[in-house]
Write an enzyme that holds these catalytic residues in place. Structure first.
Site, PDB file in Angstrom:
ATOM      1  N   ARG A  64     -30.975  39.314   9.933  1.00  0.00           N
ATOM      2  CA  ARG A  64     -30.090  38.179  10.204  1.00  0.00           C
ATOM      3  C   ARG A  64     -28.630  38.621  10.324  1.00  0.00           C
ATOM      4  O   ARG A  64     -27.871  38.067  11.128  1.00  0.00           O
ATOM      5  CB  ARG A  64     -30.246  37.142   9.083  1.00  0.00           C
ATOM      6  CG  ARG A  64     -29.561  35.813   9.353  1.00  0.00           C
ATOM      7  CD  ARG A  64     -30.141  34.743   8.443  1.00  0.00           C
ATOM      8  NE  ARG A  64     -29.491  33.470   8.651  1.00  0.00           N
ATOM      9  CZ  ARG A  64     -28.678  32.885   7.776  1.00  0.00           C
ATOM     10  NH1 ARG A  64     -28.414  33.492   6.620  1.00  0.00           N
ATOM     11  NH2 ARG A  64     -28.129  31.716   8.024  1.00  0.00           N
ATOM     12  N   HIS A  68     -26.230  37.562  13.448  1.00  0.00           N
ATOM     13  CA  HIS A  68     -24.979  36.830  13.265  1.00  0.00           C
ATOM     14  C   HIS A  68     -23.767  37.675  13.641  1.00  0.00           C
ATOM     15  O   HIS A  68     -22.722  37.130  14.010  1.00  0.00           O
ATOM     16  CB  HIS A  68     -24.872  36.314  11.835  1.00  0.00           C
ATOM     17  CG  HIS A  68     -25.723  35.120  11.572  1.00  0.00           C
ATOM     18  ND1 HIS A  68     -25.311  34.053  10.799  1.00  0.00           N
ATOM     19  CD2 HIS A  68     -26.981  34.804  11.984  1.00  0.00           C
ATOM     20  CE1 HIS A  68     -26.264  33.135  10.747  1.00  0.00           C
ATOM     21  NE2 HIS A  68     -27.291  33.587  11.459  1.00  0.00           N
ATOM     22  N   ASN A  96     -22.583  30.850   7.706  1.00  0.00           N
ATOM     23  CA  ASN A  96     -22.768  32.085   6.931  1.00  0.00           C
ATOM     24  C   ASN A  96     -22.593  31.911   5.428  1.00  0.00           C
ATOM     25  O   ASN A  96     -23.236  32.611   4.637  1.00  0.00           O
ATOM     26  CB  ASN A  96     -21.774  33.152   7.409  1.00  0.00           C
ATOM     27  CG  ASN A  96     -22.086  33.654   8.806  1.00  0.00           C
ATOM     28  OD1 ASN A  96     -23.230  33.639   9.244  1.00  0.00           O
ATOM     29  ND2 ASN A  96     -21.061  34.083   9.523  1.00  0.00           N
ATOM     30  N   HIS A 195     -37.925  34.253  12.530  1.00  0.00           N
ATOM     31  CA  HIS A 195     -38.157  33.355  11.398  1.00  0.00           C
ATOM     32  C   HIS A 195     -39.567  33.474  10.832  1.00  0.00           C
ATOM     33  O   HIS A 195     -39.963  32.678   9.980  1.00  0.00           O
ATOM     34  CB  HIS A 195     -37.862  31.910  11.801  1.00  0.00           C
ATOM     35  CG  HIS A 195     -36.398  31.613  11.904  1.00  0.00           C
ATOM     36  ND1 HIS A 195     -35.909  30.365  12.238  1.00  0.00           N
ATOM     37  CD2 HIS A 195     -35.308  32.403  11.704  1.00  0.00           C
ATOM     38  CE1 HIS A 195     -34.585  30.399  12.251  1.00  0.00           C
ATOM     39  NE2 HIS A 195     -34.194  31.632  11.935  1.00  0.00           N
TER      40      HIS A 195
END
Length: 320
Positions: A64, A68, A96, A195
């Site tokens: 992740r 990001h 975040n 996911h």
């Protein structure tokens, strides 16, 4: 404490040949450190394997971080920067804050890499390699990581607020958000398969389990004890509760059964244009792995700093 993963490397070798080795169109190269830091990749892999063995959730967290990072002004390590007097970084952005994690693991990896080749390997490249190694450590596919990114000297909380897709988005907005970064709808669905590992906070999925109508009722009820309607914001539930620490296609099988944890997850299978692709991935892990690996390489090529742009940070949390 994490669960053990007997699937550790079983699937990775099956998909080694998906991505060709060589020079990427962005100017990155898979052999960038061959002469200057030949032990870089093995050093990163060892550290990632240790971290994921200690806590399986860390694999999803490191993956992740790379997502990001790349979605906000490119894959430049900006997400790792702490706030300074000159800028407010990305760590405290709404997408975040109290969510993105794994910074201490990146610190450890950077320290190990600096010990074998000081001032050579960027934090941005460490994020890209750690993401790949995390997927492999949890039984998923591998791919050839293109290297040569340099690190930014600034970060932007406002860009992080606007550029990272929200978990409350519908399909049309998801397609648009990924299109803005150069991805097709098909690549968006493949990347969403990340996911299949990781967890989410009650605050993020509460509205879905109490108010959405495209959710399996038994699934929704099973989540409510851990996510009451007025409390427990930080309580965690697995994004894929069928195999939460194995990188597989269980996420897509869940969507077909209306068991997506996030609103944006279930939006991929909700009588829309991406239903058939979700069904295909639910039936074929091989197809998902191939597309995911290719999309990860493409994501790693988003606006990297190369040449003399940026810098090679000594400490990933601050500029030199």
């Amino acid at each position: 404490m994490g669960f053990s993963t007997p699937y550790h490397h079983i699937l990775s070798y099956m998909f080694l040949a998906f991505i060709p080795i060589g020079m990427a169109s962005s100017g990155l190269s898979s052999t960038f450190y061959s002469a200057t830091c030949p032990k870089a990749l093995s050093t990163i892999r060892t550290a990632v394997n240790t971290a994921v063995a200690n806590e399986n959730r860390m694999g999803a967290s490191l993956l992740r971080l790379h997502f990001h990072d790349c979605f906000v002004n490119g894959c430049d390590g900006s997400i790792l920067l702490d706030d300074t007097a000159n800028f407010t970084g990305e760590k405290t952005a709404g997408t975040n804050a109290d969510s993105v994690r794994g910074f201490e693991v990146i610190d450890d990896i950077k320290s190990r890499v600096e010990s074998v080749c000081p001032g050579v390997v960027s934090c941005a490249d460490i994020l890209a390699v750690a993401a790949r190694d995390s997927v492999v450590a949890l039984g998923g596919p591998t791919w050839t990581v293109q290297l040569g990114r340099r690190d930014s000297t600034t970060a932007s909380i406002s860009d992080a607020e606007t550029d990272i897709p929200s978990p409350g988005l519908d399909l049309e907005d998801l397609i648009s958000a990924f299109s803005d970064k150069g991805f097709s709808a098909e690549e968006m669905v493949a990347l969403s398969g990340s996911h299949t590992i990781g967890q989410s906070r009650c605050l993020v999925f509460r509205d879905r389990i109490y108010n959405d109508d495209n959710i399996n009722s038994s699934f929704a009820e099973s989540l409510k004890s851990n996510c009451p309607d007025t409390d427990g914001d930080d309580n965690l539930s697995a994004l894929d509760d069928t195999s939460p620490v194995i990188f597989d296609n269980g996420y897509f099988k869940n969507l077909v059964d209306n068991k997506g944890l996030l609103h944006s997850d279930q939006a991929l299978f909700n009588d829309g244009s991406t239903d058939s692709q979700v069904s295909s991935y639910a039936s074929s892990a091989t197809s998902f792995y191939k597309d995911f690996a290719a999309a990860m390489v493409k994501m790693g090529n988003i606006s990297p700093l190369t040449g003399t742009k940026g810098q090679i940070r000594v400490n990933c949390r601050k500029i030199n």
